[in-house]
Design an enzyme around this catalytic site. Sequence first.
Site, short mmCIF file in Angstrom:
data_model
loop_
_atom_site.label_atom_id
_atom_site.label_comp_id
_atom_site.label_asym_id
_atom_site.label_seq_id
_atom_site.Cartn_x
_atom_site.Cartn_y
_atom_site.Cartn_z
N ARG A 223 0.86 -1.28 -0.15
CA ARG A 223 0.10 -0.01 -0.07
C ARG A 223 0.96 1.00 0.03
O ARG A 223 1.88 1.30 0.62
CB ARG A 223 -0.88 0.22 1.20
CG ARG A 223 -1.94 -1.04 1.22
CD ARG A 223 -3.05 -0.67 0.07
NE ARG A 223 -4.18 -1.49 0.22
CZ ARG A 223 -4.31 -2.25 -0.62
NH1 ARG A 223 -3.34 -2.94 -1.45
NH2 ARG A 223 -5.57 -3.50 -0.49
N GLU A 252 -4.16 7.38 -4.81
CA GLU A 252 -4.08 6.73 -6.04
C GLU A 252 -5.24 7.29 -7.02
O GLU A 252 -6.22 7.26 -6.59
CB GLU A 252 -4.34 5.16 -5.88
CG GLU A 252 -3.12 4.58 -5.40
CD GLU A 252 -3.12 3.13 -5.26
OE1 GLU A 252 -4.32 2.56 -5.51
OE2 GLU A 252 -2.29 2.65 -4.83
N HIS A 271 -1.35 0.21 -9.73
CA HIS A 271 -1.91 -0.78 -8.74
C HIS A 271 -2.57 -1.97 -9.75
O HIS A 271 -3.45 -2.05 -9.70
CB HIS A 271 -2.88 -0.15 -7.95
CG HIS A 271 -3.02 -0.88 -6.70
ND1 HIS A 271 -3.63 -0.20 -5.42
CD2 HIS A 271 -3.00 -2.40 -6.43
CE1 HIS A 271 -3.67 -1.05 -4.55
NE2 HIS A 271 -3.31 -2.34 -5.16
C1 DGY Z 1 -5.66 -6.05 -2.78
O1 DGY Z 1 -6.25 -6.88 -2.99
O2 DGY Z 1 -5.61 -5.57 -1.53
C2 DGY Z 1 -5.14 -5.50 -4.02
O3 DGY Z 1 -4.12 -4.27 -3.48
C3 DGY Z 1 -6.01 -5.01 -4.91
O4 DGY Z 1 -5.93 -6.12 -5.70
#
Ligand code: DGY
Length: 305
Positions: A223, A252, A271
């Site tokens: 993240r 984002e 992402h």
């Molecule tokens: C998640 O699943 O947490 C990812 O970052 C999005 O696919």
Amino acid sequence: MSRVLVTRRLPGPALDRLRAHHDVDVWDGELPPDPDTLQRLVGPAEGLLCLITERVDADLLAAAPALRVIANYAVGADNIDLDAAAARGIPVGVTPGVLTDATADLAFALLLAAARRLVPGSDDVRAGRWRTWEPEGWLGRDVHGATLVVVGAGRIGDAVARRARGFDMDVIAVGRDGDLHAALRRADFVSLHVPLTAATRHLIDAAALAQLRPTAILVNTARGGVVDQDALAAALHDGRLAGAALDVTDPEPLPAAHPLLRAPNLLVVPHIGSATHATREQMTAMAVDNLLAGLAGRPLPHPAG
Ligand code: DGY
């Protein structure tokens, strides 16, 4: 039959299973519903299938008096106020496991691309800047024999470590109680695989970055909030870090004028850790399984936390 809100079109056939039993409203926009629209749409919903782009907080829950289950289309649940959901007795589901390998593949792709400077090399070829084979051109870093520090000892971190061993790397895994700074001092590459929590926000801050050698490369597929982006931008600008490869940022997307986007030796992608056809279809199926269970009053097969 219950009312269900799905906050985006999703790949795969699994939503049909939901439609067979429930009244399903799918937000059709290219972009997520804005917070006001989401509050309005969620009003009559008993089930919510949402994405990491939606903030599900106490205010949103207050606007959804009938809500009985939340299925997040992600393995992480940091976009959801889990305490507020628990206070209302609303179970929250996530999609663990199915995206482990896709995300680990992407982390490794970023590591390799940053190490071997694939994007600047490709850009130069396409722009006609490649004039000849150059002994000193586009030099990168060796991956084989290098030390990778994997921060976070969960499923995705383990999967990245397996890939790294296949590339003859030495792996140091740092779990919750490990000595992060000591590990960073030994790193050629660092790959982040921790959830975003109060404890991990800005885990990679200026002090952590200062432990790294100037030849090191940071990879983040976890993240954006795990990294202090101002400190990262400064380290890249000052040449205190050889590169960073990011799948995630905070927010984002980053505003185009954000200093990080002007930093040298930065590779950033939108992402896409879980973005394979098969993985995203499986995520849809798991989210639907969570919703169907919650609406039937059964325990969720894939609960958060
Ligand atoms: C998640 O699943 O947490 C990812 O970052 C999005 O696919």
